[in-house]
Scaffold this active site. Structure first.
Site, PDB file in Angstrom:
ATOM      1  N   TYR A  16     -22.121 -39.499  51.637  1.00 21.81           N
ATOM      2  CA  TYR A  16     -21.229 -38.383  51.303  1.00 21.81           C
ATOM      3  C   TYR A  16     -20.155 -38.275  52.377  1.00 21.81           C
ATOM      4  O   TYR A  16     -20.454 -38.283  53.577  1.00 21.81           O
ATOM      5  CB  TYR A  16     -22.013 -37.075  51.235  1.00 21.81           C
ATOM      6  CG  TYR A  16     -21.119 -35.866  51.079  1.00 21.81           C
ATOM      7  CD1 TYR A  16     -20.466 -35.626  49.866  1.00 21.81           C
ATOM      8  CD2 TYR A  16     -20.897 -34.984  52.138  1.00 21.81           C
ATOM      9  CE1 TYR A  16     -19.620 -34.541  49.722  1.00 21.81           C
ATOM     10  CE2 TYR A  16     -20.061 -33.884  51.997  1.00 21.81           C
ATOM     11  CZ  TYR A  16     -19.424 -33.676  50.787  1.00 21.81           C
ATOM     12  OH  TYR A  16     -18.583 -32.602  50.645  1.00 21.81           O
TER      13      TYR A  16
ATOM     14  N   LYS B  24     -20.204 -31.672  62.515  1.00 23.58           N
ATOM     15  CA  LYS B  24     -21.337 -30.735  62.474  1.00 23.58           C
ATOM     16  C   LYS B  24     -22.061 -30.771  63.821  1.00 23.58           C
ATOM     17  O   LYS B  24     -22.443 -31.829  64.299  1.00 23.58           O
ATOM     18  CB  LYS B  24     -22.301 -31.114  61.356  1.00 23.58           C
ATOM     19  CG  LYS B  24     -21.758 -30.925  59.948  1.00 23.58           C
ATOM     20  CD  LYS B  24     -22.818 -31.349  58.942  1.00 23.58           C
ATOM     21  CE  LYS B  24     -22.288 -31.391  57.517  1.00 23.58           C
ATOM     22  NZ  LYS B  24     -22.082 -30.074  56.930  1.00 23.58           N
TER      23      LYS B  24
ATOM     24  N   ASP C 228     -19.381 -42.492  59.460  1.00 27.38           N
ATOM     25  CA  ASP C 228     -19.287 -41.048  59.251  1.00 27.38           C
ATOM     26  C   ASP C 228     -20.479 -40.414  59.960  1.00 27.38           C
ATOM     27  O   ASP C 228     -21.588 -40.387  59.443  1.00 27.38           O
ATOM     28  CB  ASP C 228     -19.300 -40.740  57.751  1.00 27.38           C
ATOM     29  CG  ASP C 228     -19.116 -39.256  57.457  1.00 27.38           C
ATOM     30  OD1 ASP C 228     -19.276 -38.445  58.387  1.00 27.38           O
ATOM     31  OD2 ASP C 228     -18.824 -38.909  56.300  1.00 27.38           O
TER      32      ASP C 228
END
Length: 426
Positions: A146, A256, A228
């Site tokens: 994702y 994050k 990522d």
């Protein structure tokens, strides 16, 4: 005892009059929690605990979708924010914090020779793709995992409404741990892949030198390798999963956990590629916003001082070991992933599908003061006692779930609606 969610339901009704879905984020919306049987709005957080607007208290294993690395209201981070607030938030020229935080990232992350900041993951993954296309003069992208809401990626999912077909045609999926699926993409696109972007680890760890083989393919075909690391960054190693696995990409994205909940993301990478930022257009008013940078500086310094990644590994291994000792899992429940980020896999029952079982489980965990949506998002603030409490709930609820499934009564036990999948990635 079933908690009251009266205020949550009232505020959802109010919010939906002015906000589509009543939330800014799919994974925080009524789609991800059983409507009527779980909270919908949080009032405050402290450490590993949150309180909803009905006054119910939970141990939070969602942790802001993993953006809370140290815990809610971490005093060192919050004090840094307060100190910076006394000087200002956003300015007409860059602030020295931009360089200070960039220098910290360069020290920590193997591929980081230069850094650019933004506000969320989609910003920096999209910037990485634009950089790769500019650097290689190719257009096609290979994806695994994702990578955000922007057209270039989301067009490859079932949530592709509004994405031009011409854009969708440029993005191609390959399968983690199956190197032949990536080899086939290079062949099928006539070697026109500009970038290979993937989460370096997710539910399954890399097998048979998979990450190394991806890197070798990228070098062979002149593609930019992008990791990522929005989730894996700092959690698996302070230098990212690239440090843990010993494979250095050309570019990487972090976010994050970088600033313990403050909105900040980073694109880092090799100077040769990053210098193209002088020519492509990637620019935003709030990229240098000082409160988030102050939070990031304090967060990184504390993660270094506390050996944050080691703490998360130890707690995650404790959770895995405790889970594996449970006697009530049966064939319905499994734990997947490496220790810093594990998933509860729910398999089909005799009479119920996984999403119905998951809806019931989330509901019952809420009754036991645990907030959960499917993965164990641990923070530095979580205690071993709180992990024990989760495991105790699992022992009880797994046994009940299988009995209710066998009796074909589990669906009737739902106090709210069945949750919805946004789309399946992993």
């Amino acid at each position: 005892m079933t908690p009251s969610y009266e205020n949550s339901m009232q505020w959802l009704e109010r919010a939906e009059k002015s906000i589509p879905l009543g939330s800014q984020t799919f994974s925080k919306s009524k789609m991800s929690l059983p409507l009527g049987a779980a909270p919908l709005f949080i009032e405050k957080g402290l450490g590993s605990q949150v309180w909803d607007i009905d006054g119910n208290q939970y141990t939070d294993f969602i942790n802001g979708l993993l953006c809370i690395s140290l815990g809610y209201q971490d005093p060192d981070v919050d004090n840094a924010i307060r100190d910076q607030l006394s000087s200002g938030i956003s300015f007409s020229l860059p602030h020295k914090l931009e360089a200070q935080v960039a220098e910290l990232l360069v020290e920590l992350i193997p591929c980081a020779e230069m850094v650019r900041f933004a506000k969320n993951g989609s910003d920096v993954t999209s910037a990485a793709i634009r950089l790769a296309r500019a650097y290689t003069q190719k257009d096609h992208i290979a994806v695994c995992g994702y990578h955000g809401w922007q057209d270039w990626y989301i067009g490859s999912t079932t949530r592709n409404l509004g994405v031009p077909a011409s854009t969708q045609a440029l993005t191609h999926k390959f399968t983690y741990n199956q190197i032949d699926t990536l080899e086939a993409l290079f062949a099928d696109t006539n070697n026109q892949i500009a970038a290979v972007i993937l989460e370096p680890v997710n539910i399954a760890p890399p097998e048979d030198d998979f990450l190394l083989k991806v890197q070798q393919l990228c070098k062979k075909h002149g593609a930019v390798l992008i990791f990522d690391e929005m989730i894996t960054g700092f959690r698996y190693h302070l230098g990212g999963a690239q440090s843990y696995f010993g494979v250095t990409p050309d570019l990487a994205t972090f976010g994050k956990g970088l600033a313990n909940g403050a909105p900040l993301s980073a694109l880092v990478g090799k100077k040769e590629i990053m210098m193209l930022m002088n020519d492509i257009f990637f620019s935003g008013t709030f990229g240098g916003e000082a409160l988030s940078l102050a939070a990031a500086k304090a967060s990184l310094q504390k993660m270094i001082a506390t050996n944050f990644a080691n703490d998360i590994w130890q707690k995650g291994e404790y959770l895995i070991n405790g889970f594996n000792q449970l006697t009530s899992c049966g064939d319905m429940f499994e734990i997947k992933g490496l220790a810093p980020w594990t998933f509860l896999q729910i398999n089909p029952g005799i009479n119920h599908c996984p999403i119905t079982i998951k809806s019931w489980l989330i509901q019952e965990l809420c009754k036991r003061n645990i907030l959960f949506i499917g993965s164990h998002n641990l923070s530095y603030a979580h205690s071993y006692a709180e992990i024990d409490a989760l495991l105790t709930c699992y022992q009880e609820l797994f046994a009940q779930a299988q009995q209710f499934d066998a009796d074909n009564t589990l669906a009737a036990m739902l106090d709210g609606q069945v949750i919805e999948n946004v789309f399946k990635v992993r």
